[in-house]
Design a protein around this motif. Structure first.
Motif, short mmCIF file in Angstrom:
data_model
loop_
_atom_site.label_atom_id
_atom_site.label_comp_id
_atom_site.label_asym_id
_atom_site.label_seq_id
_atom_site.Cartn_x
_atom_site.Cartn_y
_atom_site.Cartn_z
N LEU A 102 7.87 2.89 -5.45
CA LEU A 102 7.87 4.40 -5.11
C LEU A 102 6.76 4.89 -3.42
O LEU A 102 5.70 4.59 -3.96
CB LEU A 102 8.48 5.44 -6.21
N ASP A 103 7.32 5.20 -2.64
CA ASP A 103 6.76 5.48 -1.60
C ASP A 103 6.40 6.85 -2.00
O ASP A 103 6.40 7.90 -2.47
CB ASP A 103 7.50 5.82 -0.75
N ARG A 104 4.61 6.26 -2.22
CA ARG A 104 3.76 7.44 -2.69
C ARG A 104 3.71 9.08 -2.09
O ARG A 104 4.19 10.11 -2.52
CB ARG A 104 2.02 7.64 -2.47
N GLN A 105 3.98 9.26 -0.40
CA GLN A 105 4.66 10.61 -0.18
C GLN A 105 6.14 10.92 -0.25
O GLN A 105 6.35 11.65 -0.67
CB GLN A 105 4.60 10.35 1.64
N THR A 106 7.05 10.44 -0.02
CA THR A 106 8.81 10.57 -0.53
C THR A 106 9.46 9.98 -1.78
O THR A 106 10.52 10.89 -2.03
CB THR A 106 9.50 9.45 0.93
N GLY A 107 8.52 9.35 -2.65
CA GLY A 107 8.76 9.33 -4.07
C GLY A 107 10.25 8.19 -3.69
O GLY A 107 10.57 7.95 -4.98
N ARG A 108 10.34 7.77 -3.01
CA ARG A 108 12.07 7.09 -2.18
C ARG A 108 10.73 5.87 -2.83
O ARG A 108 10.08 5.18 -3.14
CB ARG A 108 12.67 6.77 -1.21
N GLY A 109 12.32 4.62 -3.36
CA GLY A 109 12.01 3.72 -3.67
C GLY A 109 11.99 2.63 -2.16
O GLY A 109 12.54 2.29 -1.22
N GLU B 160 19.45 3.75 -7.30
CA GLU B 160 19.56 2.99 -5.84
C GLU B 160 18.06 1.39 -5.39
O GLU B 160 19.15 1.15 -4.52
CB GLU B 160 18.93 3.96 -5.24
N ALA B 161 17.24 1.55 -5.69
CA ALA B 161 16.96 0.40 -5.29
C ALA B 161 17.11 -0.90 -6.15
O ALA B 161 17.62 -2.13 -5.37
CB ALA B 161 15.48 0.38 -6.45
N PHE B 162 18.45 -0.68 -7.59
CA PHE B 162 17.92 -2.05 -7.75
C PHE B 162 19.63 -2.33 -6.98
O PHE B 162 19.96 -3.57 -6.54
CB PHE B 162 17.86 -2.18 -9.48
N GLU C 263 0.70 -1.09 -0.45
CA GLU C 263 0.18 0.18 -0.11
C GLU C 263 0.64 1.60 0.35
O GLU C 263 2.25 1.42 0.51
CB GLU C 263 -1.04 -0.04 1.36
N ASP C 264 -0.28 2.23 -0.72
CA ASP C 264 0.47 4.01 -0.20
C ASP C 264 2.27 3.84 -1.57
O ASP C 264 3.08 4.60 -1.03
CB ASP C 264 1.38 4.55 1.13
N THR C 265 2.17 2.88 -2.86
CA THR C 265 3.14 3.27 -3.53
C THR C 265 2.81 3.11 -4.74
O THR C 265 1.38 3.26 -4.81
CB THR C 265 3.62 1.69 -3.43
N VAL C 266 3.66 3.62 -5.45
CA VAL C 266 3.14 4.44 -7.05
C VAL C 266 4.51 3.53 -7.73
O VAL C 266 5.55 2.85 -7.33
CB VAL C 266 2.94 5.09 -7.40
N THR D 257 12.69 12.27 -14.91
CA THR D 257 14.11 12.87 -14.63
C THR D 257 15.65 12.25 -13.99
O THR D 257 14.92 11.17 -13.34
CB THR D 257 13.06 13.92 -13.46
N PRO D 258 16.21 12.70 -13.68
CA PRO D 258 17.62 11.90 -14.16
C PRO D 258 17.56 11.76 -12.50
O PRO D 258 17.51 10.35 -12.00
CB PRO D 258 18.94 12.37 -13.83
N ALA D 259 16.12 12.74 -11.41
CA ALA D 259 16.82 11.75 -9.96
C ALA D 259 15.36 11.05 -9.28
O ALA D 259 16.19 10.00 -8.49
CB ALA D 259 15.80 13.12 -9.26
N LEU D 260 14.95 10.61 -10.80
CA LEU D 260 13.57 9.32 -10.38
C LEU D 260 14.48 8.05 -11.08
O LEU D 260 14.67 7.19 -10.15
CB LEU D 260 12.71 9.54 -11.02
N PHE D 261 15.88 8.23 -11.81
CA PHE D 261 16.35 7.59 -12.29
C PHE D 261 17.49 7.08 -11.10
O PHE D 261 17.63 5.82 -11.44
CB PHE D 261 16.75 8.09 -13.70
N GLU D 262 17.85 7.99 -10.40
CA GLU D 262 18.76 7.85 -9.64
C GLU D 262 17.87 6.58 -8.71
O GLU D 262 18.41 5.87 -8.01
CB GLU D 262 19.63 9.20 -8.99
N LEU D 263 16.94 7.27 -7.71
CA LEU D 263 16.52 6.71 -7.36
C LEU D 263 16.05 5.09 -7.60
O LEU D 263 16.21 3.91 -6.73
CB LEU D 263 14.75 7.11 -6.91
N SER D 264 15.73 4.60 -8.90
CA SER D 264 16.14 3.37 -9.02
C SER D 264 16.72 2.46 -9.48
O SER D 264 17.27 1.05 -9.31
CB SER D 264 15.07 3.33 -11.24
#
Length: 358
Positions: free
Chosen positions: A218-225, A131-133, A112-115, A122-129
């Motif tokens: 990704l966390d719906r609030q923070t956007g982090r993986g 980090e997750a992998f 829950e609470d993920t997207v 954006t590069p910032a979003l790809f960087e989070l990806s």
């Protein structure tokens, strides 16, 4: 709606009460439903038996990998129920069941609470990806990779993929050979390069093998993986495979099935962002040789994926789901264009990897 849904749902140990099931997601391979009962939600999937001829092996891998991840996450003070997939047991205590036709079904808790996002905007979003992998690679570092089943034979064996393409060319099953002569010529120019990466002294690792951004919740609030999903292709492999598959998908300036090739370019800023995130988490786990091979991994995974799309097109679109005429051919052409673009940026890619590894 699959006619087996009711019988299958009733085999899982769910809360009492009424439930609903609706088709969910846009995955290419498995049949997926969102099951809702009361305030709880679940993901129900029928594993594609054509793609995974031994689905029990798939489930054995997932069961062991998620158990290992949960233990690692607990040691790190995280939330195992949220940070990795949780299989729902049947009333008999199993992690999967079968429908009347022999199809294998499994169910997960819905995180829950993920997207999820299909493309990194954006590069910032790809960087989070990244980090997750990279975190997945780090957390699975102590798992005996060679104990996992190979759920798809020769999945990232690029020479074998080339041979499969040649076989598809020879059979011309769908009668489409005349429309792809330029693509075939391009692939044959790379015949000597498709075996450029051999395991040899490179450590065998647990690899995800489908490291697209939409396989990170990704966390719906923070956007982090939060959680890496779609573990069907988790098996032994090289770290460069996972890195490379992410790059071929996320560092392209266009969608994977973009018909206008003028829109397909290789983005060095996106490459740098993912590399930074990936090595931030996995850098201490990987050896210098593995890190140095990351650009090669990007090139080979892109070429390999293009060959797979082209072979499937020649075979009559049996593996990847298609939504229009020539869909797999469009996919193949974007990958081959991206390979050319990577070659033009090779020196910059190597410099970025060296910088991020420091």
């Amino acid at each position: 709606m699959n006619p087996h849904i009711e019988n299958v749902v009733m085999q899982f140990d769910l809360p009492d009460g009424a439930w609903t099931a609706e088709p969910y997601g846009n995955g290419h391979i498995n049949e997926t439903y969102l099951v809702t009962t009361g305030e709880k939600r679940f993901i129900l999937q029928r594993v594609n038996g054509y793609v995974f001829p031994k689905p029990e092996d798939v489930m054995d891998n997932i069961e062991r990998v998620t158990a290992f991840l949960k233990a690692q996450i607990e040691r790190e003070g995280g939330d195992p129920a949220r940070e990795t997939l949780t299989l729902v047991k049947t009333h008999q205590g199993d992690c999967f069941t079968y429908d009347r036709e022999g199809g294998l079904w499994r169910m997960y808790l819905f995180v829950e609470d993920t997207v999820s996002c299909d493309l990194p905007d954006t590069p910032a979003l790809f960087e989070l990806s990244g980090e997750a992998f990279g975190k997945f690679q780090r957390q699975m570092g102590g798992f005996p990779a060679d104990s996992l089943h190979e759920t798809i034979h020769d999945f990232h064996n690029t020479p074998a993929r080339y041979r499969q393409l040649e076989d598809a060319i020879a059979r011309n099953e769908a009668g489409r050979l005349g429309s792809v002569t330029a693509e075939i010529e391009f692939c044959r120019q790379y015949e000597r390069e498709v075996d450029a990466m051999e395991a040899g002294e490179i450590p065998l690792r647990v690899t995800h093998n489908d490291t697209k951004l939409n396989n990170v919740l990704l966390d719906r609030q923070t956007g982090r993986g939060v959680c890496v999903i779609d573990l069907d292709t988790v098996m032994p492999g090289l770290a460069a495979y996972d890195f490379g598959d992410s790059i071929r998908f996320g560092a392209s300036t266009a969608a994977e099935d973009e018909p206008d090739l003028s829109r397909v370019q290789f983005s060095l800023p996106m490459f740098e962002a993912f590399t930074r995130g990936f090595l931030k988490e996995a850098g201490q786990t990987l050896g210098a040789r593995e890190i140095g091979l990351l650009p090669m991994g990007a090139n080979l995974m892109t070429m390999e994926c293009g060959m797979r799309f082209l072979a499937d097109y020649l075979n009559g679109d049996k593996y990847f789901r298609v939504h229009r005429e020539g869909h797999n051919l469009d996919r193949a052409r974007t990958q081959f264009k991206l390979v050319r673009c990577m070659e033009e940026s090779w020196a910059q890619m190597a410099d970025i990897v060296r910088h991020c590894a420091q």
